[in-house]
Write a protein that holds these residues in place. Structure first.
Motif, PDB file in Angstrom:
ATOM      1  N   UNK A 267      13.501 -52.503  45.001  1.00 19.82           N
ATOM      2  CA  UNK A 267      13.324 -53.255  43.753  1.00 19.82           C
ATOM      3  C   UNK A 267      13.939 -54.643  43.884  1.00 19.82           C
ATOM      4  N   UNK A 268      15.078 -54.714  44.542  1.00 20.18           N
ATOM      5  CA  UNK A 268      15.751 -56.007  44.718  1.00 20.18           C
ATOM      6  C   UNK A 268      14.927 -56.934  45.625  1.00 20.18           C
ATOM      7  N   UNK A 269      14.337 -56.356  46.679  1.00 23.33           N
ATOM      8  CA  UNK A 269      13.467 -57.137  47.564  1.00 23.33           C
ATOM      9  C   UNK A 269      12.286 -57.714  46.782  1.00 23.33           C
ATOM     10  N   UNK A 270      11.703 -56.883  45.902  1.00 22.26           N
ATOM     11  CA  UNK A 270      10.584 -57.348  45.070  1.00 22.26           C
ATOM     12  C   UNK A 270      11.069 -58.398  44.072  1.00 22.26           C
ATOM     13  N   UNK A 271      12.270 -58.169  43.554  1.00 25.58           N
ATOM     14  CA  UNK A 271      12.849 -59.119  42.588  1.00 25.58           C
ATOM     15  C   UNK A 271      13.096 -60.488  43.231  1.00 25.58           C
ATOM     16  N   UNK A 272      13.715 -60.488  44.400  1.00 23.14           N
ATOM     17  CA  UNK A 272      13.989 -61.766  45.079  1.00 23.14           C
ATOM     18  C   UNK A 272      12.666 -62.469  45.381  1.00 23.14           C
ATOM     19  N   UNK A 273      11.650 -61.683  45.749  1.00 22.63           N
ATOM     20  CA  UNK A 273      10.321 -62.259  45.986  1.00 22.63           C
ATOM     21  C   UNK A 273       9.813 -62.949  44.722  1.00 22.63           C
ATOM     22  N   UNK A 274       9.932 -62.276  43.579  1.00 23.66           N
ATOM     23  CA  UNK A 274       9.433 -62.858  42.323  1.00 23.66           C
ATOM     24  C   UNK A 274      10.278 -64.074  41.927  1.00 23.66           C
ATOM     25  N   UNK A 275      11.581 -63.994  42.167  1.00 20.05           N
ATOM     26  CA  UNK A 275      12.457 -65.131  41.836  1.00 20.05           C
ATOM     27  C   UNK A 275      12.085 -66.352  42.676  1.00 20.05           C
ATOM     28  N   UNK A 276      11.768 -66.133  43.952  1.00 16.03           N
ATOM     29  CA  UNK A 276      11.387 -67.256  44.826  1.00 16.03           C
ATOM     30  C   UNK A 276      10.013 -67.797  44.445  1.00 16.03           C
ATOM     31  N   UNK A 277       9.143 -66.878  44.037  1.00 18.41           N
ATOM     32  CA  UNK A 277       7.804 -67.274  43.571  1.00 18.41           C
ATOM     33  C   UNK A 277       7.953 -68.171  42.340  1.00 18.41           C
ATOM     34  N   UNK A 278       8.825 -67.788  41.417  1.00 15.06           N
ATOM     35  CA  UNK A 278       9.049 -68.599  40.216  1.00 15.06           C
ATOM     36  C   UNK A 278       9.691 -69.935  40.543  1.00 15.06           C
ATOM     37  N   UNK A 279      10.620 -69.901  41.482  1.00 17.31           N
ATOM     38  CA  UNK A 279      11.326 -71.115  41.908  1.00 17.31           C
ATOM     39  C   UNK A 279      10.332 -72.125  42.498  1.00 17.31           C
ATOM     40  N   UNK A 280       9.306 -71.618  43.165  1.00 14.38           N
ATOM     41  CA  UNK A 280       8.298 -72.467  43.806  1.00 14.38           C
ATOM     42  C   UNK A 280       7.388 -73.156  42.789  1.00 14.38           C
ATOM     43  N   UNK A 281       7.570 -72.850  41.509  1.00 11.60           N
ATOM     44  CA  UNK A 281       6.793 -73.505  40.454  1.00 11.60           C
ATOM     45  C   UNK A 281       5.532 -72.724  40.133  1.00 11.60           C
ATOM     46  N   UNK A 282       5.208 -72.641  38.845  1.00 13.01           N
ATOM     47  CA  UNK A 282       4.045 -71.886  38.406  1.00 13.01           C
ATOM     48  C   UNK A 282       3.066 -72.870  37.758  1.00 13.01           C
ATOM     49  N   UNK A 283       2.156 -73.442  38.563  1.00 14.53           N
ATOM     50  CA  UNK A 283       1.245 -74.467  38.041  1.00 14.53           C
ATOM     51  C   UNK A 283       0.311 -73.927  36.955  1.00 14.53           C
ATOM     52  N   UNK A 284       0.057 -74.781  35.965  1.00 17.41           N
ATOM     53  CA  UNK A 284      -0.812 -74.382  34.845  1.00 17.41           C
ATOM     54  C   UNK A 284      -1.735 -75.531  34.489  1.00 17.41           C
ATOM     55  N   UNK A 285      -2.868 -75.184  33.875  1.00 20.45           N
ATOM     56  CA  UNK A 285      -3.825 -76.185  33.385  1.00 20.45           C
ATOM     57  C   UNK A 285      -4.197 -75.848  31.950  1.00 20.45           C
ATOM     58  N   UNK A 286      -4.636 -76.881  31.190  1.00 16.60           N
ATOM     59  CA  UNK A 286      -4.964 -76.680  29.778  1.00 16.60           C
ATOM     60  C   UNK A 286      -5.985 -77.733  29.373  1.00 16.60           C
ATOM     61  N   UNK A 287      -7.037 -77.313  28.676  1.00 14.74           N
ATOM     62  CA  UNK A 287      -8.033 -78.279  28.199  1.00 14.74           C
ATOM     63  C   UNK A 287      -7.445 -79.022  27.001  1.00 14.74           C
ATOM     64  N   UNK A 288      -7.441 -80.366  27.057  1.00 17.30           N
ATOM     65  CA  UNK A 288      -6.933 -81.131  25.907  1.00 17.30           C
ATOM     66  C   UNK A 288      -8.066 -81.820  25.137  1.00 17.30           C
ATOM     67  N   UNK A 289      -9.185 -82.078  25.809  1.00 19.42           N
ATOM     68  CA  UNK A 289     -10.357 -82.665  25.134  1.00 19.42           C
ATOM     69  C   UNK A 289     -11.626 -82.084  25.729  1.00 19.42           C
ATOM     70  N   UNK A 290     -12.571 -81.678  24.911  1.00 24.46           N
ATOM     71  CA  UNK A 290     -12.564 -81.713  23.453  1.00 24.46           C
ATOM     72  C   UNK A 290     -11.642 -80.638  22.858  1.00 24.46           C
ATOM     73  N   UNK A 291     -11.204 -80.898  21.623  1.00 21.80           N
ATOM     74  CA  UNK A 291     -10.305 -79.947  20.964  1.00 21.80           C
ATOM     75  C   UNK A 291     -11.103 -78.730  20.479  1.00 21.80           C
ATOM     76  N   UNK A 292     -12.347 -78.960  20.056  1.00 21.13           N
ATOM     77  CA  UNK A 292     -13.174 -77.846  19.579  1.00 21.13           C
ATOM     78  C   UNK A 292     -14.316 -77.569  20.537  1.00 21.13           C
ATOM     79  N   UNK A 293     -15.547 -77.536  20.006  1.00 23.21           N
ATOM     80  CA  UNK A 293     -16.725 -77.283  20.844  1.00 23.21           C
ATOM     81  C   UNK A 293     -17.061 -78.498  21.695  1.00 23.21           C
ATOM     82  N   UNK A 294     -17.711 -78.212  22.795  1.00 20.61           N
ATOM     83  CA  UNK A 294     -18.086 -79.289  23.718  1.00 20.61           C
ATOM     84  C   UNK A 294     -19.490 -79.782  23.385  1.00 20.61           C
TER      85      UNK A 294
END
Ligand SMILES: [Zn+2]
Length: 383
Positions: A267-294
């Motif tokens: 469990x600790x090995x898996x935990x350290x893996x997840x902690x390093x994965x999080x440390x490496x940054x979790x990129x995200x994207x989000x539509x800002x325009x259009x706000x409603x329908x396209x």
């Protein structure tokens, strides 16, 4: 007891030295003794030369010798705060089926999976992650197997989890088999974010379990096992990985897997893996325009988050996205796009479409090699 003569005592005293000489001569002839300790020296800041106790190798220092069972939370685990993780302890609820997923002396895989998942949950919660288990006790989610697997993935889909980890242990016809394998779904392009997480799990398991044998490539597609992959990974539409940490069909490993300390190591090995994965940054994207329908012909603006910029600190103003890594698709087709200089905003010129919905997919890689967690977004088309 007869007293040893002086000559005999001198001879006894000399024996190790004489043997050492013979071994030394053997080594000079290329006949290495089975146990090798390579002595190295380190220089202290005040110039004193000391033997380096940390540098040793050979049969006296086998890889399989484990570190003391200490499980400190690393400081970089702070980047898991608020990250949504769903853990799936594989199987459960079929203890009445004779021999079902059991080791040579009867240890049930389902039981080990659950213990490891609970220890992992505790580590993750301590780091501030938001954790859900697909099961908390010995049960299945559905009595029909494929519906059961679907239901487990649905827990992660409903939570829009940042990571879905299905925890398993392996079995083979040969009692000798014992190695770790980490599976992703489909082909390598299906979910680059899942692949990225898989790499961290390979390292985490190797460090924690120290198994003697390894696969030539332990990051594996689930299509190596079944034509359509694992049901639990196939049904997931969030980053999803399945770990087979070791083999309960191996008698020695079965003994180790009974030990809660060993389960905690995993469990600790898996935990350290997840902690390093999080440390490496979790990129995200989000539509800002259009706000409603396209509306047809309209450009689409997408906000880019490399998963690192928000932390501030040294280098925060430099771009930490690999420019050549962008992959932009609309309804499965490559789309034209441009990116602003600071790489915080991407603008898409969508192709002509007759569909009522646009499936927009934006992926890229940050400097740690991390990919966008949730690259798929949808837009309704205005009539
Ligand atoms: Zn399993």
């Amino acid at each position: 007891m007869k007293r040893r003569s002086f000559r005999r005592r001198v001879l006894l005293w000399l024996t190790p030295w004489l043997c050492g000489g013979v071994l030394g001569a053997g080594a000079a002839l290329g006949l290495r003794p089975p146990t090798t300790r390579i002595e190295r020296q380190i220089e202290r800041s005040d110039g004193v030369i000391l033997p380096d106790p940390t540098y040793a190798r050979g049969a006296d220092y086998p890889w399989s010798r484990q570190a003391p069972p200490e499980f400190p939370i690393p400081p970089y685990a702070e980047h898991l705060r608020g990250v949504r993780i769903v853990l799936d302890p594989g199987h459960g609820g079929r203890g009445d089926v004779p021999g079902f997923k059991r080791g040579p002396t009867g240890l049930r895989e389902a039981e080990v999976n659950l213990r490891v998942a609970k220890y992992l949950r505790d580590f993750l919660r301590e780091a501030g992650a938001s954790v859900t288990l697909t099961r908390e006790d010995d049960r299945y989610l559905h009595k029909e197997n494929s519906a059961d697997l679907q239901a487990r993935a649905e827990v992660a889909n409903r939570a829009n989890a940042d990571l879905f980890l299905s925890i398993h242990h392996n079995a083979a016809g040969s009692p000798r088999a014992n190695y770790s394998a980490v599976f992703y779904h489909g082909d390598a392009d299906h979910s680059p974010a899942s692949l990225s997480a898989a790499r961290f799990f390979v390292a985490g398991l190797a460090d924690a379990l120290r198994l003697e044998s390894q696969l030539p490539c332990p990051v594996l597609s689930d299509e190596n096992m079944y034509e359509t992959g694992f049901g639990v990974l196939r049904a997931a539409n969030v980053p999803a990985v399945l770990t087979e940490a070791s083999f309960y069909s191996n008698p020695d490993e079965e003994t180790r897997l009974r030990d809660p300390i060993y389960n905690r190591r995993e469990a600790y090995g898996l935990f350290v893996a997840i902690a390093r994965w999080g440390y490496a940054g979790l990129p995200r994207v989000r539509i800002i325009e259009p706000a409603g329908r396209w509306k047809r012909g309209e450009p689409i603006a997408v906000a880019l988050d490399d998963g690192l910029r928000g932390r501030g600190g040294w280098g925060k103003d430099r771009v930490r996205i690999v420019r050549d890594s962008f992959s932009v698709k609309v309804n499965g087709e490559w789309a034209d796009f441009s990116v602003d200089e600071g790489m915080t905003r991407l603008t898409i010129s969508p192709p002509e479409t007759r569909e009522n919905e646009l499936r927009v997919r934006v992926d890229f890689e940050n400097v740690f090699g991390q990919r966008v967690l949730h690259p798929e977004m949808t837009l309704k088309v205005s009539r």
